[in-house]
Write a protein that holds these residues in place. Structure first.
Motif, PDB file in Angstrom:
ATOM      1  N   SER A   1      48.393  56.660  22.084  1.00  0.00           N
ATOM      2  CA  SER A   1      49.483  55.698  21.903  1.00  0.00           C
ATOM      3  C   SER A   1      50.148  55.934  20.554  1.00  0.00           C
ATOM      4  N   SER A   2      51.306  55.351  20.364  1.00  0.00           N
ATOM      5  CA  SER A   2      51.987  55.487  19.071  1.00  0.00           C
ATOM      6  C   SER A   2      51.145  54.868  17.961  1.00  0.00           C
ATOM      7  N   ARG A   3      50.398  53.834  18.268  1.00  0.00           N
ATOM      8  CA  ARG A   3      49.510  53.214  17.270  1.00  0.00           C
ATOM      9  C   ARG A   3      48.417  54.181  16.848  1.00  0.00           C
ATOM     10  N   HIS A   4      47.816  54.898  17.821  1.00  0.00           N
ATOM     11  CA  HIS A   4      46.782  55.882  17.494  1.00  0.00           C
ATOM     12  C   HIS A   4      47.350  56.984  16.604  1.00  0.00           C
ATOM     13  N   VAL A   5      48.538  57.465  16.953  1.00  0.00           N
ATOM     14  CA  VAL A   5      49.175  58.520  16.168  1.00  0.00           C
ATOM     15  C   VAL A   5      49.450  58.017  14.758  1.00  0.00           C
ATOM     16  N   SER A   6      49.932  56.800  14.622  1.00  0.00           N
ATOM     17  CA  SER A   6      50.236  56.231  13.311  1.00  0.00           C
ATOM     18  C   SER A   6      48.987  56.102  12.443  1.00  0.00           C
ATOM     19  N   VAL A   7      47.921  55.576  13.012  1.00  0.00           N
ATOM     20  CA  VAL A   7      46.665  55.418  12.263  1.00  0.00           C
ATOM     21  C   VAL A   7      46.115  56.779  11.848  1.00  0.00           C
ATOM     22  N   ALA A   8      46.106  57.734  12.787  1.00  0.00           N
ATOM     23  CA  ALA A   8      45.601  59.070  12.489  1.00  0.00           C
ATOM     24  C   ALA A   8      46.446  59.749  11.412  1.00  0.00           C
TER      25      ALA A   8
ATOM     26  N   LYS B   1      53.425  63.285  17.910  1.00  0.00           N
ATOM     27  CA  LYS B   1      52.621  64.114  18.806  1.00  0.00           C
ATOM     28  C   LYS B   1      53.499  65.003  19.676  1.00  0.00           C
ATOM     29  N   ASP B   2      54.826  64.990  19.429  1.00  0.00           N
ATOM     30  CA  ASP B   2      55.737  65.741  20.295  1.00  0.00           C
ATOM     31  C   ASP B   2      56.676  66.703  19.564  1.00  0.00           C
ATOM     32  N   GLY B   3      56.431  66.958  18.283  1.00  0.00           N
ATOM     33  CA  GLY B   3      57.248  67.929  17.556  1.00  0.00           C
ATOM     34  C   GLY B   3      58.511  67.377  16.940  1.00  0.00           C
ATOM     35  N   ARG B   4      58.644  66.055  16.920  1.00  0.00           N
ATOM     36  CA  ARG B   4      59.860  65.465  16.351  1.00  0.00           C
ATOM     37  C   ARG B   4      59.583  64.052  15.862  1.00  0.00           C
ATOM     38  N   TRP B   5      60.454  63.608  14.967  1.00  0.00           N
ATOM     39  CA  TRP B   5      60.353  62.256  14.423  1.00  0.00           C
ATOM     40  C   TRP B   5      61.715  61.590  14.563  1.00  0.00           C
ATOM     41  N   GLY B   6      61.782  60.521  15.341  1.00  0.00           N
ATOM     42  CA  GLY B   6      63.015  59.744  15.463  1.00  0.00           C
ATOM     43  C   GLY B   6      63.151  58.859  14.243  1.00  0.00           C
ATOM     44  N   LEU B   7      64.259  58.988  13.533  1.00  0.00           N
ATOM     45  CA  LEU B   7      64.400  58.278  12.258  1.00  0.00           C
ATOM     46  C   LEU B   7      65.576  57.314  12.195  1.00  0.00           C
TER      47      LEU B   7
END
Length: 172
Positions: free
Chosen positions: A8-15, A61-67
């Motif tokens: 999840s986006s939360r898991h990615v953020s914490v990691a 986790k997908d090669g990009r960051w939406g900003l």
């Protein structure tokens, strides 16, 4: 490779925050991690002697960051990038953490940049039209405005002690 699609986006953020804190600590910086409600602009503070940086960590986790999607009006990508840059105060840097194609037991790829550097990349993207997304490594499709062009994060943004030292001097 580990399947990160189920994260999840939360898991990615914490990691991402944990990985960033670990890298800064391993590089010999004091690291202060926020407790409780997050500050709106930064996630960590790193310091050495009298020098200090506020660090906004962005995981992917997908090669990009939406900003800047929420700031886009009338397809004015440049204005969205400018508004995003204006939200950042002095001494703030961005730490981009990428988990795409990273094995579970390996460190993610990590990049460091100032808000102005990121804003410039967003404005230059898509053959100068601009974009709301910072791409790690992306080739525009044949039907895109910037068909065939490659967007890639500069090698100089890779996390190194020299890069952190450079940013400590730049944002003073």
């Amino acid at each position: 490779m580990t399947n990160v699609s189920n994260l999840s986006s939360r898991h990615v953020s914490v990691a991402a925050e944990a990985a960033a804190a670990a890298l800064f600590a391993r590089a010999g910086f004091d690291v202060s991690v926020q407790y409780g409600a997050n500050q709106p602009e930064y996630d960590l503070i790193v310091a050495r002697s009298d020098a200090m940086l506020k660090v906004s960590v962005k995981g992917s986790k997908d090669g990009r960051w939406g900003l800047t999607q929420s700031l886009l009006n009338d397809a004015d990508y440049h204005a969205a990038a400018d508004a995003w840059c204006a939200r950042h105060t002095p001494r703030t840097i961005l730490c981009f953490v990428q988990y795409k194609d990273v094995l579970l037991d390996a460190m993610p790829r990590v990049y460091l940049a100032t808000p102005l550097e990121v804003g410039l990349r967003l404005r230059m993207a898509a053959a100068g039209r601009g974009d709301t997304i910072l791409h790690e490594n992306h080739t525009w499709s044949p039907r895109a405005h910037a068909a065939g062009l490659v967007e890639r994060i500069p090698d100089t943004w890779r996390f190194t002690i020299a890069r952190v030292e450079e940013l400590l001097q730049v944002v003073r």
